[in-house]
Design a protein around this motif. Sequence first.
Motif, PDB file in Angstrom:
ATOM      1  N   PHE A  67       0.853  -1.185   0.000  1.00 48.52           N
ATOM      2  CA  PHE A  67       0.000   0.000   0.000  1.00 48.52           C
ATOM      3  C   PHE A  67       0.890   1.237   0.000  1.00 48.52           C
ATOM      4  O   PHE A  67       1.903   1.282   0.712  1.00 48.52           O
ATOM      5  N   LEU A  68       0.510   2.256  -0.757  1.00 50.30           N
ATOM      6  CA  LEU A  68       1.197   3.541  -0.758  1.00 50.30           C
ATOM      7  C   LEU A  68       0.142   4.624  -0.646  1.00 50.30           C
ATOM      8  O   LEU A  68      -0.765   4.696  -1.473  1.00 50.30           O
ATOM      9  N   GLY A  69       0.233   5.430   0.402  1.00 55.29           N
ATOM     10  CA  GLY A  69      -0.752   6.495   0.584  1.00 55.29           C
ATOM     11  C   GLY A  69      -0.682   7.085   1.971  1.00 55.29           C
ATOM     12  O   GLY A  69       0.366   7.102   2.615  1.00 55.29           O
ATOM     13  N   VAL A  73      -4.245   6.989  12.029  1.00 52.78           N
ATOM     14  CA  VAL A  73      -4.549   6.070  13.123  1.00 52.78           C
ATOM     15  C   VAL A  73      -4.846   6.903  14.366  1.00 52.78           C
ATOM     16  O   VAL A  73      -3.958   7.548  14.911  1.00 52.78           O
ATOM     17  N   GLY A  74      -6.101   6.909  14.781  1.00 55.94           N
ATOM     18  CA  GLY A  74      -6.485   7.633  15.992  1.00 55.94           C
ATOM     19  C   GLY A  74      -6.161   9.107  15.955  1.00 55.94           C
ATOM     20  O   GLY A  74      -5.874   9.715  16.982  1.00 55.94           O
ATOM     21  N   GLY A  75      -6.172   9.715  14.762  1.00 54.36           N
ATOM     22  CA  GLY A  75      -5.886  11.135  14.630  1.00 54.36           C
ATOM     23  C   GLY A  75      -4.433  11.445  14.301  1.00 54.36           C
ATOM     24  O   GLY A  75      -4.097  12.578  13.985  1.00 54.36           O
ATOM     25  N   THR A  76      -3.551  10.469  14.368  1.00 56.74           N
ATOM     26  CA  THR A  76      -2.158  10.661  13.973  1.00 56.74           C
ATOM     27  C   THR A  76      -2.044  10.322  12.495  1.00 56.74           C
ATOM     28  O   THR A  76      -2.339   9.203  12.087  1.00 56.74           O
ATOM     29  N   VAL A  77      -1.652  11.313  11.691  1.00 61.47           N
ATOM     30  CA  VAL A  77      -1.631  11.152  10.238  1.00 61.47           C
ATOM     31  C   VAL A  77      -0.197  10.914   9.763  1.00 61.47           C
ATOM     32  O   VAL A  77       0.716  11.651  10.125  1.00 61.47           O
ATOM     33  N   PHE A  78      -0.049   9.886   8.945  1.00 63.45           N
ATOM     34  CA  PHE A  78       1.224   9.567   8.317  1.00 63.45           C
ATOM     35  C   PHE A  78       1.022   9.676   6.803  1.00 63.45           C
ATOM     36  O   PHE A  78       0.427   8.795   6.195  1.00 63.45           O
ATOM     37  N   LYS A  79       1.485  10.780   6.222  1.00 66.77           N
ATOM     38  CA  LYS A  79       1.384  10.953   4.770  1.00 66.77           C
ATOM     39  C   LYS A  79       2.542  10.222   4.111  1.00 66.77           C
ATOM     40  O   LYS A  79       3.569   9.982   4.740  1.00 66.77           O
ATOM     41  N   HIS A  80       2.384   9.881   2.869  1.00 68.82           N
ATOM     42  CA  HIS A  80       3.431   9.213   2.094  1.00 68.82           C
ATOM     43  C   HIS A  80       3.937   7.976   2.833  1.00 68.82           C
ATOM     44  O   HIS A  80       5.121   7.846   3.128  1.00 68.82           O
ATOM     45  N   THR A  81       3.032   7.074   3.121  1.00 67.31           N
ATOM     46  CA  THR A  81       3.348   5.869   3.881  1.00 67.31           C
ATOM     47  C   THR A  81       3.354   4.649   2.973  1.00 67.31           C
ATOM     48  O   THR A  81       2.496   4.501   2.108  1.00 67.31           O
ATOM     49  N   ILE A  82       4.332   3.776   3.199  1.00 64.92           N
ATOM     50  CA  ILE A  82       4.411   2.507   2.482  1.00 64.92           C
ATOM     51  C   ILE A  82       4.156   1.395   3.490  1.00 64.92           C
ATOM     52  O   ILE A  82       4.816   1.330   4.529  1.00 64.92           O
ATOM     53  N   ILE A  83       3.171   0.556   3.188  1.00 65.44           N
ATOM     54  CA  ILE A  83       2.844  -0.590   4.030  1.00 65.44           C
ATOM     55  C   ILE A  83       3.000  -1.832   3.170  1.00 65.44           C
ATOM     56  O   ILE A  83       2.327  -1.982   2.150  1.00 65.44           O
ATOM     57  N   ALA A  84       3.917  -2.717   3.568  1.00 67.74           N
ATOM     58  CA  ALA A  84       4.142  -3.971   2.856  1.00 67.74           C
ATOM     59  C   ALA A  84       3.976  -5.111   3.852  1.00 67.74           C
ATOM     60  O   ALA A  84       4.491  -5.042   4.968  1.00 67.74           O
ATOM     61  N   ASN A  85       3.270  -6.136   3.468  1.00 67.20           N
ATOM     62  CA  ASN A  85       2.979  -7.241   4.375  1.00 67.20           C
ATOM     63  C   ASN A  85       4.259  -7.861   4.940  1.00 67.20           C
ATOM     64  O   ASN A  85       5.145  -8.275   4.212  1.00 67.20           O
ATOM     65  N   GLY A  86       4.331  -7.911   6.280  1.00 64.30           N
ATOM     66  CA  GLY A  86       5.448  -8.536   6.961  1.00 64.30           C
ATOM     67  C   GLY A  86       6.700  -7.689   7.046  1.00 64.30           C
ATOM     68  O   GLY A  86       7.736  -8.161   7.501  1.00 64.30           O
ATOM     69  N   GLN A  88       8.546  -3.500   7.542  1.00 64.87           N
ATOM     70  CA  GLN A  88       8.430  -2.225   8.246  1.00 64.87           C
ATOM     71  C   GLN A  88       7.489  -1.284   7.495  1.00 64.87           C
ATOM     72  O   GLN A  88       7.500  -1.237   6.270  1.00 64.87           O
ATOM     73  N   MET A  89       6.696  -0.527   8.270  1.00 66.79           N
ATOM     74  CA  MET A  89       5.920   0.552   7.683  1.00 66.79           C
ATOM     75  C   MET A  89       6.848   1.757   7.646  1.00 66.79           C
ATOM     76  O   MET A  89       7.498   2.082   8.640  1.00 66.79           O
ATOM     77  N   ILE A  90       6.904   2.409   6.501  1.00 63.57           N
ATOM     78  CA  ILE A  90       7.791   3.542   6.325  1.00 63.57           C
ATOM     79  C   ILE A  90       6.962   4.747   5.944  1.00 63.57           C
ATOM     80  O   ILE A  90       6.068   4.665   5.104  1.00 63.57           O
ATOM     81  N   THR A  91       7.256   5.894   6.560  1.00 66.12           N
ATOM     82  CA  THR A  91       6.600   7.135   6.191  1.00 66.12           C
ATOM     83  C   THR A  91       7.684   8.135   5.786  1.00 66.12           C
ATOM     84  O   THR A  91       8.763   8.150   6.373  1.00 66.12           O
ATOM     85  N   TYR A  92       7.374   8.923   4.759  1.00 61.82           N
ATOM     86  CA  TYR A  92       8.326   9.893   4.246  1.00 61.82           C
ATOM     87  C   TYR A  92       7.821  11.306   4.493  1.00 61.82           C
ATOM     88  O   TYR A  92       6.655  11.593   4.278  1.00 61.82           O
ATOM     89  N   ASP A  93       8.721  12.169   4.932  1.00 61.02           N
ATOM     90  CA  ASP A  93       8.441  13.594   5.068  1.00 61.02           C
ATOM     91  C   ASP A  93       9.577  14.298   4.354  1.00 61.02           C
ATOM     92  O   ASP A  93      10.688  14.381   4.894  1.00 61.02           O
ATOM     93  N   ASN A  94       9.308  14.765   3.140  1.00 56.12           N
ATOM     94  CA  ASN A  94      10.346  15.294   2.251  1.00 56.12           C
ATOM     95  C   ASN A  94      11.409  14.220   2.037  1.00 56.12           C
ATOM     96  O   ASN A  94      11.125  13.194   1.470  1.00 56.12           O
ATOM     97  N   THR A  95      12.618  14.417   2.542  1.00 51.63           N
ATOM     98  CA  THR A  95      13.668  13.415   2.354  1.00 51.63           C
ATOM     99  C   THR A  95      13.897  12.575   3.601  1.00 51.63           C
ATOM    100  O   THR A  95      14.761  11.710   3.616  1.00 51.63           O
ATOM    101  N   THR A  96      13.121  12.817   4.651  1.00 50.22           N
ATOM    102  CA  THR A  96      13.278  12.069   5.897  1.00 50.22           C
ATOM    103  C   THR A  96      12.407  10.813   5.857  1.00 50.22           C
ATOM    104  O   THR A  96      11.207  10.882   5.620  1.00 50.22           O
TER     105      THR A  96
END
Length: 152
Positions: A67-69, A73-86, A88-96
């Motif tokens: 998933f990319l989008g 979760v409970g009001g905490t927003v993670f933009k530019h997030t990659i979710i792959a089964n099994g 790490q979930m990764i979120t990007y903020d510019n280059t971080t």
Amino acid sequence: MNKIRFYLMCIALGILISLGVVYLFLSSPTRSIKITGNAIAYNIEIQIHKTIPIQLDGTYDKSKNTFLGTLNVGGTVFKHTIIANGFQMITYDNTTRTLIGTAYINSDMTEISLEFNREELLILNEGGTSVVSYPANNLTEAVQLNQKLKAR
């Protein structure tokens, strides 16, 4: 006779090409995902739980089970997030790039279990690992869903 045979072959070829185009169009490995609902959040170590809202808005690639989008979760927003089964979930903020936890999802992304273990991302404001399972109506269902998805 040859003209009729030629026309029939052209018609058959046209039908086969049309079916191929329709198949390619309908079998696209990516599709839009928009999930809004309530999930059960719980702490693995101390078994406290509560119902929280969850939203996912993005694209799901079935061939990569990714998933990319945007994840909320409970009001905490993670933009530019990659979710792959099994993985790490990764979120990007510019280059971080920030690892926010581990994700477990089924093959059509209708069942989701997210494990957060970073101190600043604790869903229940307790130490340890917070898990968010969707869909689940109670703690038992949430734990069972997490275990089922991890076993895949």
